[in-house]
Design a protein around this motif. Sequence first.
Motif, PDB file in Angstrom:
ATOM      1  N   UNK A 219      -6.470  14.391   1.370  1.00  0.00           N
ATOM      2  CA  UNK A 219      -5.352  14.666   0.466  1.00  0.00           C
ATOM      3  C   UNK A 219      -4.199  13.694   0.703  1.00  0.00           C
ATOM      4  N   UNK A 220      -4.370  12.786   1.656  1.00  0.00           N
ATOM      5  CA  UNK A 220      -3.340  11.797   1.940  1.00  0.00           C
ATOM      6  C   UNK A 220      -2.296  12.240   2.945  1.00  0.00           C
ATOM      7  N   UNK A 221      -2.501  13.396   3.590  1.00  0.00           N
ATOM      8  CA  UNK A 221      -1.525  13.893   4.560  1.00  0.00           C
ATOM      9  C   UNK A 221      -1.861  13.402   5.969  1.00  0.00           C
TER      10      UNK A 221
ATOM     11  N   UNK B  87       0.416   1.942   5.206  1.00  0.00           N
ATOM     12  CA  UNK B  87       0.106   1.424   3.870  1.00  0.00           C
ATOM     13  C   UNK B  87      -1.380   1.107   3.725  1.00  0.00           C
ATOM     14  N   UNK B  88      -1.990   0.611   4.779  1.00  0.00           N
ATOM     15  CA  UNK B  88      -3.422   0.305   4.736  1.00  0.00           C
ATOM     16  C   UNK B  88      -4.250   1.583   4.594  1.00  0.00           C
ATOM     17  N   UNK B  89      -3.902   2.613   5.361  1.00  0.00           N
ATOM     18  CA  UNK B  89      -4.632   3.878   5.259  1.00  0.00           C
ATOM     19  C   UNK B  89      -4.495   4.463   3.856  1.00  0.00           C
ATOM     20  N   UNK B  90      -3.285   4.438   3.310  1.00  0.00           N
ATOM     21  CA  UNK B  90      -3.056   5.002   1.977  1.00  0.00           C
ATOM     22  C   UNK B  90      -3.793   4.210   0.901  1.00  0.00           C
TER      23      UNK B  90
ATOM     24  N   UNK C 286       0.604  -0.105  -6.329  1.00  0.00           N
ATOM     25  CA  UNK C 286       1.140   0.119  -4.986  1.00  0.00           C
ATOM     26  C   UNK C 286       0.070  -0.037  -3.906  1.00  0.00           C
ATOM     27  N   UNK C 287      -0.834  -0.998  -4.104  1.00  0.00           N
ATOM     28  CA  UNK C 287      -1.849  -1.278  -3.097  1.00  0.00           C
ATOM     29  C   UNK C 287      -1.296  -2.263  -2.073  1.00  0.00           C
ATOM     30  N   UNK C 288      -1.743  -2.110  -0.836  1.00  0.00           N
ATOM     31  CA  UNK C 288      -1.382  -3.055   0.223  1.00  0.00           C
ATOM     32  C   UNK C 288      -2.659  -3.780   0.618  1.00  0.00           C
ATOM     33  N   UNK C 289      -2.806  -4.981   0.100  1.00  0.00           N
ATOM     34  CA  UNK C 289      -4.079  -5.700   0.194  1.00  0.00           C
ATOM     35  C   UNK C 289      -4.143  -6.573   1.440  1.00  0.00           C
ATOM     36  N   UNK C 290      -4.153  -5.932   2.592  1.00  0.00           N
ATOM     37  CA  UNK C 290      -4.317  -6.627   3.869  1.00  0.00           C
ATOM     38  C   UNK C 290      -5.364  -5.866   4.672  1.00  0.00           C
TER      39      UNK C 290
ATOM     40  N   UNK D 214      -8.397   5.625   7.588  1.00  0.00           N
ATOM     41  CA  UNK D 214      -7.720   5.114   8.777  1.00  0.00           C
ATOM     42  C   UNK D 214      -7.085   3.773   8.439  1.00  0.00           C
ATOM     43  N   UNK D 215      -5.908   3.538   8.983  1.00  0.00           N
ATOM     44  CA  UNK D 215      -5.238   2.252   8.826  1.00  0.00           C
ATOM     45  C   UNK D 215      -4.739   1.768  10.170  1.00  0.00           C
ATOM     46  N   UNK D 216      -4.982   0.503  10.464  1.00  0.00           N
ATOM     47  CA  UNK D 216      -4.555  -0.095  11.730  1.00  0.00           C
ATOM     48  C   UNK D 216      -3.688  -1.307  11.427  1.00  0.00           C
TER      49      UNK D 216
END
Length: 408
Positions: A291-293, A313-316, A347-351, A367-369
Amino acid sequence: MKTGDESTAASRGKLVRQTSEEDEMNLRIVGLGLAAAGIIALGGVALAQNVPEQFVVSGKAAEQIQDFTTINLATAERIAEVCEKAAAAEGVQISIMVLDNDGNHVYMDRMDGQGYLNIVTADMKARTALLGREPSKNRMNRVTQDPTQEFQQIQLGYFPNSGGLPIVVNKQLIGAVGVGGSAPRVPVWSDEICARKALVEVIGPSVPPLVQDLPPRQNPNPGNAPVPRFVAATPPKSSLPAEFVVGGKGAGNVFDGNQISLAAARKIARVCRDWAASKGGTMSLYVIDNAGEFVHMERMDGQVFNNIRTALLKAQTALKTRQPTSIRAAQLRNDPGGLPRSSMFFDFFAVSGGIPIVVDGQMIGAVGVGGGAGGGDENCAIEGLRATFAEHVTLPVYPAAAGSGRAN
């Protein structure tokens, strides 16, 4: 009468004496300046050492962020563990957020079964305690005594509710903690009691006592609208292994049997943390549910806002796109024309560094690192996912010829 040579010699002698005196004076000034600088430097060291190193970022990591007074990961993690243990003993679930003295996320957990309001208010309480340099209950008490203050408190960015405490060691603020998600049973239990118990055990007896609980203000015009109940007859079930997802009563609370469990999220993080350390690096990491939480978050010592923010931002982005962020990163390198659209419209973070967590074909979170991790953000995430879910997890696969094109 002096000859011309004698006059010249006398003038030279006078000039030499003046120069010598000026040099001596300059040396004295320089000496005093160096002494003062030394005193200032020693004072700075003394100030930096005013907080024991066991509680704050130290060494090269502190030099890197130019701050010897911000809470370290080990202390934040310990505070969360103690509070969660106390909550489990009471048979309740909580969400907990620890911030550093700049307001950055340091460590966060949500116990299984917690929903949006439980999670977000933990952050809001911690931030209120940090901004006000006082327990968030003080704000709540002011509103209780004078309800007209609530709007002003909210305008100033405060959340007037109990559960947030500043973290102070030797009169130095090093961060703040916020706890949300459990119903109070004062004086036995509350979010604030949980936070203080953890601080006392981790920091020591210098933690001040809790402020007074004021009785709630009576509503002069109570309504009579019936409040419905909304409870599922049976909790949802998942086909996935029980250790991977929220189950039982927790799943029933959120009506979802396919949310990643806290235990699985923590394992991903700890494997990634150890992997980054083995490479001589550090990282920031977020695990979010489907759910994005927030489920779990941590930043290793020496990481700064940019590292922390990009991990989120990467995880989202991975969750929204249902793809590793490395796919869009590679696509945009091949055709940069799509970057404005991806960034501004969607609103994508393309990294590289974000991966959806897909287990046996079911997405249970992301997961975002960020921060480099010593050997690449995506590689760190992959190590954590592989160690946690083994052959059950879906991972990005690169064509052999394109191996050098990975972006981390």
